[in-house]
Write a protein that holds these residues in place. Structure first.
Motif, PDB file in Angstrom:
ATOM      1  N   ASP A  75       0.835  -1.203   0.000  1.00 41.59           N
ATOM      2  CA  ASP A  75       0.000   0.000   0.000  1.00 41.59           C
ATOM      3  C   ASP A  75       0.866   1.248   0.000  1.00 41.59           C
ATOM      4  O   ASP A  75       0.458   2.295  -0.473  1.00 41.59           O
ATOM      5  N   LEU A  76       2.046   1.108   0.594  1.00 45.91           N
ATOM      6  CA  LEU A  76       2.963   2.240   0.640  1.00 45.91           C
ATOM      7  C   LEU A  76       4.397   1.729   0.617  1.00 45.91           C
ATOM      8  O   LEU A  76       4.744   0.811   1.361  1.00 45.91           O
ATOM      9  N   ILE A  77       5.171   2.305  -0.288  1.00 45.07           N
ATOM     10  CA  ILE A  77       6.618   2.053  -0.284  1.00 45.07           C
ATOM     11  C   ILE A  77       7.241   3.395   0.041  1.00 45.07           C
ATOM     12  O   ILE A  77       7.007   4.381  -0.653  1.00 45.07           O
ATOM     13  N   VAL A  78       7.980   3.426   1.126  1.00 47.44           N
ATOM     14  CA  VAL A  78       8.471   4.726   1.546  1.00 47.44           C
ATOM     15  C   VAL A  78       9.964   4.667   1.852  1.00 47.44           C
ATOM     16  O   VAL A  78      10.424   3.803   2.593  1.00 47.44           O
ATOM     17  N   THR A  79      10.722   5.545   1.204  1.00 46.35           N
ATOM     18  CA  THR A  79      12.144   5.670   1.524  1.00 46.35           C
ATOM     19  C   THR A  79      12.285   6.738   2.596  1.00 46.35           C
ATOM     20  O   THR A  79      11.354   7.493   2.867  1.00 46.35           O
ATOM     21  N   GLY A  80      13.483   6.806   3.195  1.00 46.33           N
ATOM     22  CA  GLY A  80      13.653   7.674   4.357  1.00 46.33           C
ATOM     23  C   GLY A  80      13.862   9.124   4.002  1.00 46.33           C
ATOM     24  O   GLY A  80      12.970   9.954   4.155  1.00 46.33           O
ATOM     25  N   ASP A  81      15.037   9.459   3.525  1.00 47.50           N
ATOM     26  CA  ASP A  81      15.297  10.876   3.296  1.00 47.50           C
ATOM     27  C   ASP A  81      16.097  11.091   2.017  1.00 47.50           C
ATOM     28  O   ASP A  81      17.105  11.760   2.007  1.00 47.50           O
ATOM     29  N   LEU A  82      15.616  10.497   0.935  1.00 50.04           N
ATOM     30  CA  LEU A  82      16.254  10.760  -0.358  1.00 50.04           C
ATOM     31  C   LEU A  82      15.984  12.195  -0.796  1.00 50.04           C
ATOM     32  O   LEU A  82      16.736  12.767  -1.579  1.00 50.04           O
ATOM     33  N   GLY A  83      14.909  12.760  -0.286  1.00 48.13           N
ATOM     34  CA  GLY A  83      14.553  14.124  -0.684  1.00 48.13           C
ATOM     35  C   GLY A  83      13.933  14.126  -2.069  1.00 48.13           C
ATOM     36  O   GLY A  83      13.727  13.085  -2.692  1.00 48.13           O
ATOM     37  N   LYS A  84      13.674  15.337  -2.518  1.00 49.38           N
ATOM     38  CA  LYS A  84      12.991  15.496  -3.805  1.00 49.38           C
ATOM     39  C   LYS A  84      13.861  14.953  -4.943  1.00 49.38           C
ATOM     40  O   LYS A  84      13.432  14.126  -5.744  1.00 49.38           O
TER      41      LYS A  84
END
Lengths: 148, 334
Positions: B226-235
């Motif tokens: 439902d969600l794939i989320v990376t930490g802090d790659l930024g924009k």
């Protein structure tokens, strides 16, 4: 593709992708603020000469610098100068006020590590290279001056 | 035998409590309604920012333990890490807890690293209650990695804003809450970037590597989450990751996002987004946990990335290695 080629290709790809700083607005604000600081300096100098008409020009310049350095240092202390810098960039770094900021800000930052090892040692972390280059340049110019 | 990178937790370790604490700027960001505690002052009543960071970790650990309806004496093991040299915030905070402690350093990937290690230990039946925690503070990170706070310099557009915040969660063998079902331990990946102001580009290849390994080992595709989320790659970094994955034939769709990119509002001038251990830790332990509990999300792939950077090595011209660990967190049965 070996690792070196891959890294090179990736570096080129990233370089092309990085958002660029927009030059014209950045230059405009930088000249605007830099110009205002210079006008302020000239104004202070003129006022000193107006109030103390017998003062030599050289001495008045000295006082002007002292006042500018104090103002920048004070603004750094109350947390204003970094906001000006964020907006002005080079405009507030190049004048002597920027030099003052670069010494005051680490002094503030590292005061908790003690007077000697914190404040005194770290005070010149940013201004140090400028001072070294200045001294080296003056030695070189002095040597050239000796022969002409 | 193939090398193992992905582990499955058959005994289903449960996250029975989670807690997040953030600074005032973060408290005005996009996740402001989800945090447990927003500090009024980023010194948190302490004399220095380092002490504030330590206190934040302590506060988050105690908060998570209380939300799990446990006492501090019930905790067997504390896993924590942060960004400062010798991970002082975590280790100094651990002085006040009478349980075993493992200090971890995975830079900004520490939250996933601690959950992956903690879940392995709980799944193996070796420990009952394990607390995972991490924190970062804008002011301590700035002075360690960059310039004094009051210096009037401009930041390049790729630079990111270190989040002031700490997150903690409690893993247990049984209980109510989201379940950690698998983890992929990442490899150190270095694709030759040496720009210390462009962490997104440093970490994106590591994220790609871990993501590919994870999909291959678990036989899943991006659509299974439902969600794939990376930490802090930024924009910038998350755009690079999308491109890199596309090159590998995997398309990341709308269910992919990045905590750093989502963290701040446009008006907060955080340039490329949030970063730091606290960035993904506070998002996971507030927003994502709540959505898992509400049933909005059923399966989340949480994969924070870390730039294993040292200012000394960077000044000596070394390129920056990156790492990414992934954990899968699923909604538990009610």
């Amino acid at each position: 593709m070996d690792a070196k080629q891959r890294n090179e290709a990736y570096n080129n790809y990233v370089k092309a992708k990085i958002p660029k700083t927009r030059p014209w607005p950045t230059l405009f604000y930088s000249f605007l603020v830099g110009g205002i600081i210079c006008c302020l300096g000239q104004g202070i100098n003129d006022l000193i000469l107006l109030w103390f008409p017998n003062m030599a020009q050289q001495t008045a310049w000295g006082y002007t610098l002292i006042i500018l350095i104090f103002l920048a240092s004070f603004l750094t202390g109350i947390g204003v100068y970094d906001k000006i810098g964020k907006f002005a960039g080079g405009g507030s770094i190049v004048p002597i006020t920027g030099f003052s900021n670069s010494i005051t800000s680490p002094a503030l930052e590292f005061k908790h590590e003690g007077i000697i090892y914190g404040l005194c040692v770290k005070m010149f972390t940013i201004a140090g290279p400028v001072i070294v280059s200045g001294v080296v340049a003056s030695v070189l110019v002095g040597i050239i001056y000796l022969f002409i | 035998m193939a090398k193992i990178q992905t582990v499955k937790f058959k005994n289903r370790p449960v996250i029975i409590g989670s807690y997040s604490i953030v600074g005032p700027k973060e408290g005005q960001g996009n996740f402001k309604n989800y945090f447990d505690y927003i500090m009024q002052d980023d010194r948190f009543g302490e004399k220095t920012y380092e002490q504030a960071e330590k206190k934040m970790i302590q506060h988050a650990i105690i908060g998570a333990i209380e939300k799990a309806h446990l006492k501090t004496s019930d905790v067997d093991l504390l896993l924590a890490g942060d960004l400062l040299n010798q991970i002082i915030s975590s280790s100094y905070a651990a002085r006040d807890f009478s349980c075993a402690y493992l200090g971890l350093f995975g830079a900004c990937s520490t939250m996933a690293e601690s959950i992956a290690v903690g879940a392995s230990l709980v799944n193996g039946g070796l420990f009952n209650n394990v607390v995972c925690s991490t924190a970062s503070h804008f002011s301590t990170a700035e002075r360690q990695f960059r310039f004094p706070l009051e210096l009037g310099n401009q930041r390049p557009p790729t630079s990111q804003w270190t989040v002031t915040g700490a997150g903690s969660c409690v893993l247990a063998q049984s209980g109510k809450g989201p379940i950690v079902t698998s983890a992929t331990f990442g490899k150190v990946i270095d694709w030759g970037i040496n720009d210390v102001n462009d962490m997104g580009a440093v970490m994106a290849p590591a994220a790609m590597d871990t993501m590919l390994t994870h999909f291959r080992d678990t036989k899943t595709t991006p659509d299974d989450y439902d969600l794939i989320v990376t930490g802090d790659l930024g924009k910038l970094g998350s755009e690079i990751l999308i491109d890199l994955m596309e090159d590998q034939g995997i398309k990341l769709g709308l269910n992919y996002n990045d905590c750093g990119q989502m963290y701040f509002t446009r008006e907060q001038s955080a340039l490329s987004g949030g970063s730091g251990c606290g960035c993904c830790a506070t998002v996971l332990n507030s927003f994502i946990m709540k959505k898992l509990q509400d049933g909005k999300y059923k399966k989340v792939l949480f994969m924070p990335t870390g730039a294993l950077m040292s200012t000394t090595a960077a000044q000596q011209g070394e390129t920056i290695p990156g790492i990414c660990h992934a954990v899968v967190i699923e909604r538990g049965e009610e």
